[in-house]
Design an enzyme around this catalytic site. Structure first.
Site, PDB file in Angstrom:
ATOM      1  N   ASP A  28       0.420  -1.245  -0.380  1.00  0.00           N
ATOM      2  CA  ASP A  28      -0.259  -0.281  -0.231  1.00  0.00           C
ATOM      3  C   ASP A  28       1.080   0.977  -0.432  1.00  0.00           C
ATOM      4  O   ASP A  28       0.512   2.344   0.601  1.00  0.00           O
ATOM      5  CB  ASP A  28      -1.149   0.205   1.352  1.00  0.00           C
ATOM      6  CG  ASP A  28      -1.604  -1.163   1.207  1.00  0.00           C
ATOM      7  OD1 ASP A  28      -2.119  -1.849   0.313  1.00  0.00           O
ATOM      8  OD2 ASP A  28      -2.051  -1.434   2.644  1.00  0.00           O
TER       9      ASP A  28
ATOM     10  N   HIS B  11      -4.067  -1.329  -6.217  1.00  0.00           N
ATOM     11  CA  HIS B  11      -3.684  -0.112  -6.664  1.00  0.00           C
ATOM     12  C   HIS B  11      -4.466   1.181  -6.741  1.00  0.00           C
ATOM     13  O   HIS B  11      -5.098   0.565  -7.838  1.00  0.00           O
ATOM     14  CB  HIS B  11      -2.892  -0.955  -7.647  1.00  0.00           C
ATOM     15  CG  HIS B  11      -1.376  -1.596  -7.500  1.00  0.00           C
ATOM     16  ND1 HIS B  11      -0.212  -2.260  -7.970  1.00  0.00           N
ATOM     17  CD2 HIS B  11      -1.052  -2.177  -6.232  1.00  0.00           C
ATOM     18  CE1 HIS B  11       0.209  -3.566  -7.727  1.00  0.00           C
ATOM     19  NE2 HIS B  11      -0.301  -3.182  -6.458  1.00  0.00           N
TER      20      HIS B  11
HETATM   21  P1  GDP Z   1      -0.640   0.286  -4.090  1.00  0.00           P
HETATM   22  O1  GDP Z   1      -1.551  -1.075  -3.851  1.00  0.00           O
HETATM   23  O2  GDP Z   1       0.952   0.394  -3.137  1.00  0.00           O
HETATM   24  O3  GDP Z   1      -0.093   1.317  -5.170  1.00  0.00           O
HETATM   25  O4  GDP Z   1      -0.960   0.924  -3.007  1.00  0.00           O
HETATM   26  P2  GDP Z   1      -2.460   1.688  -2.721  1.00  0.00           P
HETATM   27  O5  GDP Z   1      -3.240   1.855  -3.736  1.00  0.00           O
HETATM   28  O6  GDP Z   1      -3.061   0.281  -1.960  1.00  0.00           O
HETATM   29  O7  GDP Z   1      -2.505   2.995  -1.675  1.00  0.00           O
HETATM   30  C1  GDP Z   1      -1.973   3.729  -2.226  1.00  0.00           C
HETATM   31  C2  GDP Z   1      -3.739   5.073  -1.605  1.00  0.00           C
HETATM   32  O8  GDP Z   1      -2.805   6.438  -1.478  1.00  0.00           O
HETATM   33  C3  GDP Z   1      -4.524   5.087  -3.008  1.00  0.00           C
HETATM   34  O9  GDP Z   1      -5.914   5.436  -2.485  1.00  0.00           O
HETATM   35  C4  GDP Z   1      -3.575   6.007  -3.296  1.00  0.00           C
HETATM   36  O10 GDP Z   1      -4.278   6.531  -3.875  1.00  0.00           O
HETATM   37  C5  GDP Z   1      -3.663   7.049  -2.423  1.00  0.00           C
HETATM   38  N1  GDP Z   1      -1.931   7.618  -2.816  1.00  0.00           N
HETATM   39  C6  GDP Z   1      -1.148   7.612  -3.715  1.00  0.00           C
HETATM   40  N2  GDP Z   1      -0.202   8.712  -3.324  1.00  0.00           N
HETATM   41  C7  GDP Z   1      -0.753  10.213  -2.711  1.00  0.00           C
HETATM   42  C8  GDP Z   1      -0.326  11.041  -2.918  1.00  0.00           C
HETATM   43  O11 GDP Z   1       0.792  11.602  -2.659  1.00  0.00           O
HETATM   44  N3  GDP Z   1      -0.879  11.864  -1.874  1.00  0.00           N
HETATM   45  C9  GDP Z   1      -2.333  11.300  -1.413  1.00  0.00           C
HETATM   46  N4  GDP Z   1      -3.133  12.019  -0.011  1.00  0.00           N
HETATM   47  N5  GDP Z   1      -2.870  10.007  -1.358  1.00  0.00           N
HETATM   48  C10 GDP Z   1      -1.926   9.272  -2.102  1.00  0.00           C
END
Ligand code: GDP
Length: 428
Positions: free
Chosen positions: A13, A41
């Site tokens: 995440d 993701h």
């Molecule tokens: P992944 O599984 O590694 O792709 O990560 P996830 O999607 O599970 O979790 C990342 C969450 O953080 C998602 O809801 C993204 O939209 C959000 N997100 C990613 N980068 C940023 C950021 O720079 N700022 C904010 N506020 N949210 C972010």
């Protein structure tokens, strides 16, 4: 040509999906090489907001070929639903831009049941599985008791193969767990509805990848979860059931001869962890719930509240080493804008001694965090697009992390949208 892997440094995440969506612009092929539909993701771009579970995050980019490699847990039921949902939002998904390896093993309907049944049996000792069947799937894969996606082209052989597997699996379902057995009708329905929907995408992706390699095309490998969840090197048994490390990317992608030249390790500006297991820098009470709310830390697949904590530099250093990261993307820095002081876990205290080494899993439960507090910036930084536009305290925070982990931070994200990123080539 330069290949790249985008991987998680911590517990998952971290924001890998948004980084793949961003960097896919510079690549010809995006390949998911491990894991299943158990994580999400989240990607936010001009086409909308998407929680991708199995589809590679390069699916939004015109001209990019997206591949599910042999290393993934291919769940026809959830993948067919995901294709339908994402396509309904106007994203083009065709056999030209999306290909499934004929060598990927299928997550069978009973894998999800067995995951659920075993977690229930474990009761308060459960692993915190997302109950998507991933652990039963991978154990069966290594027992050679599942089927390959390519078998969908051999229906008679496949039916016979499934009947043999069902005979064995029904013994476990009924006699170990007292659950219902699978009938041939149930399996036929699954084949007709779920498998038919994904069959057009199944092909010899190994040949497609070798061709891409011969033509000098650039390949991006997309990981699921993070280094500390790696089956062999993570916090066993609170790991996932596959290898999340970049070193595994060429194998799981189906291109063993590929060289991974660039590894972008994704690190969140604070820590989160889903499920059970040791989490040394965890924050509790009011401090924890404020951070959880500020970062909207709820699972994309399950909606479960994620455990939150201070950024853990001990775990991060270990993750960087395991992933062989050549650079880092630090995500969600904007979330910390409400804090006057930001806790950072710099070391662990173990047996009365301070250490910067990540301990053996069985010792982890006794480790305590050594915290340092850095100045917060106390404002909204989500509009910043250049390093100089960040407040001094935010730059100091990033610099502190970079110095402590010894790996250049080349991307800093300040919002979930594709463009909410500061590119800082070469790090400091
Ligand atoms: P992944 O599984 O590694 O792709 O990560 P996830 O999607 O599970 O979790 C990342 C969450 O953080 C998602 O809801 C993204 O939209 C959000 N997100 C990613 N980068 C940023 C950021 O720079 N700022 C904010 N506020 N949210 C972010």
């Amino acid at each position: 040509m330069e290949n790249c892997a985008i991987v998680g440094i911590n517990w998952g995440d971290e924001g890998k999906g948004r980084m793949v969506d961003l960097l896919a612009e510079d690549y010809d092929v995006v390949v998911r090489y491990q894991g299943g539909g158990n994580a999400g993701h989240t990607v936010k771009n001009e086409k909308g907001t998407f929680a991708l579970h199995l589809l590679p995050s390069g699916i939004f980019r015109e001209g990019v070929v997206n591949v599910l490699g042999n290393g993934v847990a291919l769940d026809p039921e959830s993948l067919s639903a995901e294709i339908r949902d994402v396509a309904a939002k106007g994203v083009r998904i065709t056999p030209q831009n999306f290909k499934i390896s004929e060598r990927a093993s299928l997550l069978l309907p009973w894998h999800r049941d067995l995951d659920e049944l075993e977690e229930r049996r474990l009761a308060e000792k459960q692993y915190g599985s997302t109950r998507q069947g991933i652990a039963p799937f991978y154990s069966d894969k290594y027992q050679k008791k599942t089927v390959l996606a390519g078998e969908l082209f051999y229906p008679d052989e496949l039916r016979a193969h499934l009947a043999d597997l069902a005979e064995w699996k029904n013994l476990i379902l009924t006699r170990v767990y007292g659950a219902k057995p699978y009938t041939p009708q149930l399996l036929d329905a699954w084949l007709e509805v779920c498998c038919e929907a994904i069959r057009p995408f199944v092909c010899d992706t190994g040949e497609a990848l070798r061709q891409a390699q011969r033509e000098g095309k650039r390949i991006l490998f997309e990981a699921q979860l993070g280094a500390l969840r790696d089956l062999d090197f993570g916090i066993y048994p609170y790991t996932t059931s596959s290898n999340t490390l970049s070193a595994y990317a060429p194998i799981g992608a189906g291109l063993p001869s590929a060289k991974v030249d660039r590894v972008v390790g994704v690190v969140k500006a604070y820590s989160t962890c889903v499920g059970a297991g040791p989490f040394v820098s965890e924050l509790f009470g009011e401090q924890g719930s404020r951070l959880r709310e500020a970062g909207a830390e709820y699972g994309a697949k399950t909606g479960r509240p994620r455990r939150v904590g201070a950024i853990d530099l001990v775990a991060t250093r270990r993750g960087i080493e395991l992933q062989n990261a050549t650079e880092l993307a630090l995500t969600k820095l904007d979330v910390l804008g409400y804090l006057e002081k930001i806790p950072v876990c710099t070391h662990y205290l173990l047996d009365g001694k301070q250490t910067d080494r990540f301990p053996f899993p069985a010792a982890l439960g006794a480790a305590e965090p050594v915290l340092e507090e850095l100045d917060g910036w106390g404002c909204d930084i989500s509009a910043a697009r250049r390093w100089e536009e960040l407040p001094r305290q935010a730059r100091d925070y990033v610099q502190f992390i970079e110095d402590a982990v010894g790996c250049p931070i080349t991307y800093i994200s300040v919002g979930p949208e594709r463009g909410s990123v500061i590119v800082r080539k070469g790090g400091a």
